[in-house]
Each structure stands twice: as structure tokens, then as C-alpha cells.
Design an enzyme around this catalytic site. Structure first.
Site, mmCIF file in Angstrom:
data_model
loop_
_atom_site.group_PDB
_atom_site.id
_atom_site.type_symbol
_atom_site.label_atom_id
_atom_site.label_comp_id
_atom_site.label_asym_id
_atom_site.label_seq_id
_atom_site.Cartn_x
_atom_site.Cartn_y
_atom_site.Cartn_z
ATOM 1 N N ASP A 1 0.363 7.196 11.149
ATOM 2 C CA ASP A 1 1.798 7.411 11.282
ATOM 3 C C ASP A 1 2.160 8.207 12.538
ATOM 4 O OD1 ASP A 1 4.456 7.636 10.984
ATOM 5 O OD2 ASP A 1 4.433 8.565 9.003
ATOM 6 N N ASP B 1 3.740 15.227 12.871
ATOM 7 C CA ASP B 1 3.993 14.948 11.458
ATOM 8 C C ASP B 1 2.682 14.975 10.662
ATOM 9 O OD1 ASP B 1 5.511 14.449 9.214
ATOM 10 O OD2 ASP B 1 5.798 12.308 9.613
ATOM 11 N N LEU C 1 0.826 -1.218 0.000
ATOM 12 C CA LEU C 1 0.000 0.000 0.000
ATOM 13 C C LEU C 1 0.856 1.261 0.000
ATOM 14 C CD1 LEU C 1 -2.595 -1.072 2.722
ATOM 15 C CD2 LEU C 1 -3.021 -0.849 0.277
HETATM 16 P P1 ATP Z 1 6.939 8.163 6.880
HETATM 17 O O1 ATP Z 1 7.955 8.213 5.801
HETATM 18 O O2 ATP Z 1 5.820 9.136 6.669
HETATM 19 O O3 ATP Z 1 7.518 8.253 8.254
HETATM 20 P P2 ATP Z 1 6.118 5.499 7.656
HETATM 21 O O4 ATP Z 1 7.205 4.514 7.360
HETATM 22 O O5 ATP Z 1 5.988 5.900 9.071
HETATM 23 O O6 ATP Z 1 6.219 6.752 6.726
HETATM 24 P P3 ATP Z 1 3.279 5.354 7.256
HETATM 25 O O7 ATP Z 1 3.204 6.816 7.036
HETATM 26 O O8 ATP Z 1 2.614 4.819 8.472
HETATM 27 O O9 ATP Z 1 4.784 4.831 7.183
HETATM 28 O O10 ATP Z 1 2.694 4.628 5.974
HETATM 29 C C1 ATP Z 1 3.237 4.842 4.682
HETATM 30 C C2 ATP Z 1 2.126 4.865 3.653
HETATM 31 O O11 ATP Z 1 1.444 3.589 3.651
HETATM 32 C C3 ATP Z 1 1.031 5.889 3.915
HETATM 33 O O12 ATP Z 1 1.337 7.170 3.401
HETATM 34 C C4 ATP Z 1 -0.161 5.253 3.175
HETATM 35 O O13 ATP Z 1 -0.083 5.505 1.795
HETATM 36 C C5 ATP Z 1 0.059 3.752 3.421
HETATM 37 N N1 ATP Z 1 -0.697 3.319 4.590
HETATM 38 C C6 ATP Z 1 -0.284 3.379 5.878
HETATM 39 N N2 ATP Z 1 -1.221 2.921 6.723
HETATM 40 C C7 ATP Z 1 -2.272 2.544 5.958
HETATM 41 C C8 ATP Z 1 -3.605 2.039 6.258
HETATM 42 N N3 ATP Z 1 -3.976 1.810 7.511
HETATM 43 N N4 ATP Z 1 -4.442 1.818 5.220
HETATM 44 C C9 ATP Z 1 -4.051 2.079 3.954
HETATM 45 N N5 ATP Z 1 -2.831 2.577 3.597
HETATM 46 C C10 ATP Z 1 -1.944 2.809 4.586
HETATM 47 MG MG MG Z 2 3.903 8.609 6.814
#
Ligand code: ATP
Ligand code: MG
Length: 335
Positions: free
Chosen positions: A148, A130, A16
Site C-alpha cells: 500500500d 502509512d 482479499l
Molecule cells: P487503505 O485503506 O489502507 O488505503 P488500499 O485501498 O490502499 O487500502 P491496500 O492496503 O493496498 O488497499 O489493500 C487492502 C487490503 O487488501 C490489505 O490490507 C490486505 O488485506 C489485502 N491485500 C492487499 N495486497 C495484497 C497482496 N499482495 N496479497 C494479499 N492480500 C493483499
Molecule cells: Mg492499506
């Protein structure tokens, strides 16, 4: 790929998204066929960046949240290679900066949901740190949900020591200048989101990181000329993007600004803060209220008919621009 959870097996369906720490997959529980999003963080990656505490913090804070505008965290576990976080699946992806600017009403529809999530966090002493389009997901039913919690912090004592957290486009001056932080950090990011929704561009730009930081710190905010924009909304954006965080509104003050109060009534959404303010006024002044129906009320695009409260002791003193300008019948019941 089959992922083995503490008591269930999950089939991974598709990627995703991926961020700085993990990849998020759509997974299906084999027994129930229920869909979830599963964030998988490699332990190798965690040890390389010495990020175990950050991940534990993200899980602890996210797991403590329970609100309709925050993605639910159902469970988490680990094996020898990864940490897994099982999340509510938001099938419509994340918000994107609009290609064509939104009108006031669409801005409100998006903003009040984000605000509701942030209000919940602040009431629970959590700063998200964030807030950005990529961290606002759209559920199947259209509800917006914050995700996030990688930079989130549970506040024990204010101010919070500075770390360069979040994403530069959304960072307030106190973050880029490495000053102490508080809840107003999120308030600035809300201002950036509002600005982008309304004008289709970021409030502060730069050809490189250094220039962007300089502009966030010193450049005056420019409000583009759009003659269809409500003046109260512009006032709110300007307040949210005040460089000195002390003068930026809190979440409560955002709920009490004219644009929010008016639009919440228009859309029949209960405004807790306005209700509390009204109750306090009634208590202090010993005023009783009566409801006047069928008041014509004008917005830039619509002519509305709604009922509103007035103070029955001294109706002539009622100042419609100050407080409780209108109230619909549903809100009357809740008062
Ligand atoms: P960042 O670089 O922002 O720190 P991260 O590794 O912490 O990213 P997240 O922001 O939690 O990861 O998730 C990355 C991406 O995955 C999100 O922008 C979204 O597109 C997708 N995503 C995350 N959680 C979900 C969810 N619950 N349902 C659908 N898509 C999701
Ligand atoms: Mg993120």
C-alpha cells in the site's frame, strides 16, 4: 470473473481485502496458473475524489521498489472502467495487532523485517507514510512485506509539505499538528508498531479523533509495567516515540541501538550499519581485530555462547556495552 491483462487473462478467485481506494482480489493467470493479487481501482471512484495523481504516484513509487520485504508490483494496466495493479500474492493476509503481547524475541522477528523494508525505502528517498499492521502482509513462506504505497512520497527536497496522511493511530505529532514532514514520520509509526507488539495496545488512545490527536501531541508516553521486557527495547520504543522528530532516531541509528545489534547477532543476521561503523573505527584508530570465542552471553531468557570481536591493540580497553559486543562466526566472514 475474467480479467483481461495486457498479454494474459486472469481468473478472479476471491476478494482479499478492500481499502479506501480499491478492492484486492486473488487472481490466477489462466495459462500458467500462477497466483497474484490484483488491486482494482474504479475510474469512477478516482474521478469522484480527483485521485488520479495519487494513484499514479502509488504505482510509480511501488513499481520502482525491489526488496524482499516489499510486495512486488509486477505490472499495471487500465481499461475504460478500472485501473489494475498486479501484485505478488501474500497468502497469509496482513499482520494483526496481537491479542496477547509478544515476547522480546517474537517482537524482534517481526520488527527486523519491517525495518529492513523501511530501510530500503528511506535509502531510496521514499517515505511510506502509512506504516500500520494492515499494510504489512505475510507471504506464504512467512516473510513480512510492506504494501500500500497510496501515501508514499519520493522525497526531492526536505522537509516535505504537510498533508494529513496515513492513519491517526500511527500518526506522529508533526502530522497531526500540520507541520513539515521528513523520514522521521515513518520512524514514529515503527515505534507505534513496536509498542503494540509488546504491550497489545496503542501508545496513545482517545475516545474520539480530537482527543486522540491531543494525546499524540501532548500526553506523556506511558510504558506499561512488564518485568520480562528488555531495558534496551524499552529505550528504543521511547526514542522512536519522542514527540520532537529531530530527536527521534533515524533508521541507521535504530540499527545501531543495543537491542537491534544484540538480536541481529543472536539471530545471525548481518547488520550492515554496525559493520560500517566497525570498519570506520578500525580505519580511524588503525586497530586490528581478533576474535575471542566462547564468550558466555546472557539475555533475559537465554544463556548464549558466541564469539566476539575485541580490539587486539588494547584488549583491556574493550568496552562491551559500547560497540561490537558480540559477533558470530558468520559475521566475521562478512566483515
Ligand atoms: P487503505 O485503506 O489502507 O488505503 P488500499 O485501498 O490502499 O487500502 P491496500 O492496503 O493496498 O488497499 O489493500 C487492502 C487490503 O487488501 C490489505 O490490507 C490486505 O488485506 C489485502 N491485500 C492487499 N495486497 C495484497 C497482496 N499482495 N496479497 C494479499 N492480500 C493483499
Ligand atoms: Mg492499506
Amino acid at each position: 470473473m475474467i480479467i483481461s491483462g495486457p498479454s494474459q487473462l486472469y481468473q478472479s478467485i476471491k476478494l482479499l481485502g478492500s481499502g479506501s481506494f480499491g478492492s484486492v482480489y486473488l487472481v490466477k493467470e489462466l495459462n500458467t496458473k500462477q497466483e497474484y493479487a490484483c488491486k482494482i481501482i474504479s475510474k469512477l471512484h478516482i474521478s469522484k475524489y480527483d485521485a488520479l495523481q495519487l494513484i499514479q504516484n502509488e504505482i510509480r513509487i511501488h513499481a520502482s521498489c525491489n526488496h524482499q520485504n516489499i510486495v512486488k508490483l509486477y505490472s499495471y494496466w487500465e481499461d475504460c472502467t478500472n485501473i489494475y495493479i498486479l501484485l505478488e500474492y501474500c497468502s497469509k493476509g496482513h499482520l494483526v495487532d496481537p491479542k496477547t503481547p509478544f515476547n522480546d524475541d517474537d517482537v524482534f522477528q517481526v520488527f527486523h523485517q519491517i525495518l529492513s523494508g523501511v530501510n530500503y525505502l528511506h535509502q531510496n528517498n521514499i517515505i511510506h507514510r502509512d506504516l500500520k499492521f494492515e499494510n504489512i502482509l505475510i507471504h506464504e513462506d512467512g516473510t513480512l512485506k510492506l504494501c500500500d504505497f497510496g501515501w508514499a512520497i519520493k522525497v526531492e527536497q526536505l522537509p516535505v509539505p504537510n498533508v494529513m496522511c496515513g492513519t491517526t493511530d500511527y500518526m506522529p505529532p508533526e502530522v497531526v499538528s500540520k507541520s513539515p514532514l521528513d523520514f522521521k514520520l515513518d520512524t514514529w509509526s515503527l515505534g507505534v508498531l513496536l509498542y503494540v507488539l509488546l504491550y497489545g495496545q496503542f501508545p496513545f488512545l482517545g475516545n474520539n479523533q480530537e482527543q486522540l490527536i491531543r494525546n499524540i501531541l501532548f500526553e506523556q508516553l506511558i510504558i506499561p509495567n512488564r518485568n520480562d521486557t528488555n531495558e534496551d527495547l524499552i529505550n528504543l520504543i521511547q526514542a522512536l516515540l519522542i514527540k520532537n522528530s529531530q530527536f527521534r532516531p533515524s533508521i541507521e541509528q535504530i540499527y545501531l541501538c543495543k537491542w537491534m545489534k544484540f538480536n541481529m547477532k543472536l539471530h545471525n543476521i548481518f547488520n550492515h550499519y554496525e559493520n560500517e561503523q566497525l570498519k570506520l573505527r578500525v580505519k580511524q584508530k588503525n586497530i586490528t581485530l581478533k576474535v575471542v570465542h566462547n564468550t558466555q552471553y546472557y539475555t533475559p531468557n537465554k544463556k548464549m555462547v558466541c564469539s566476539h570481536y575485541i580490539e587486539s591493540k588494547n584488549d583491556l580497553d574493550h568496552n562491551p556495552t559500547q560497540f561490537g559486543k558480540t559477533h558470530n562466526s558468520q559475521n566475521q566472514k562478512k566483515f
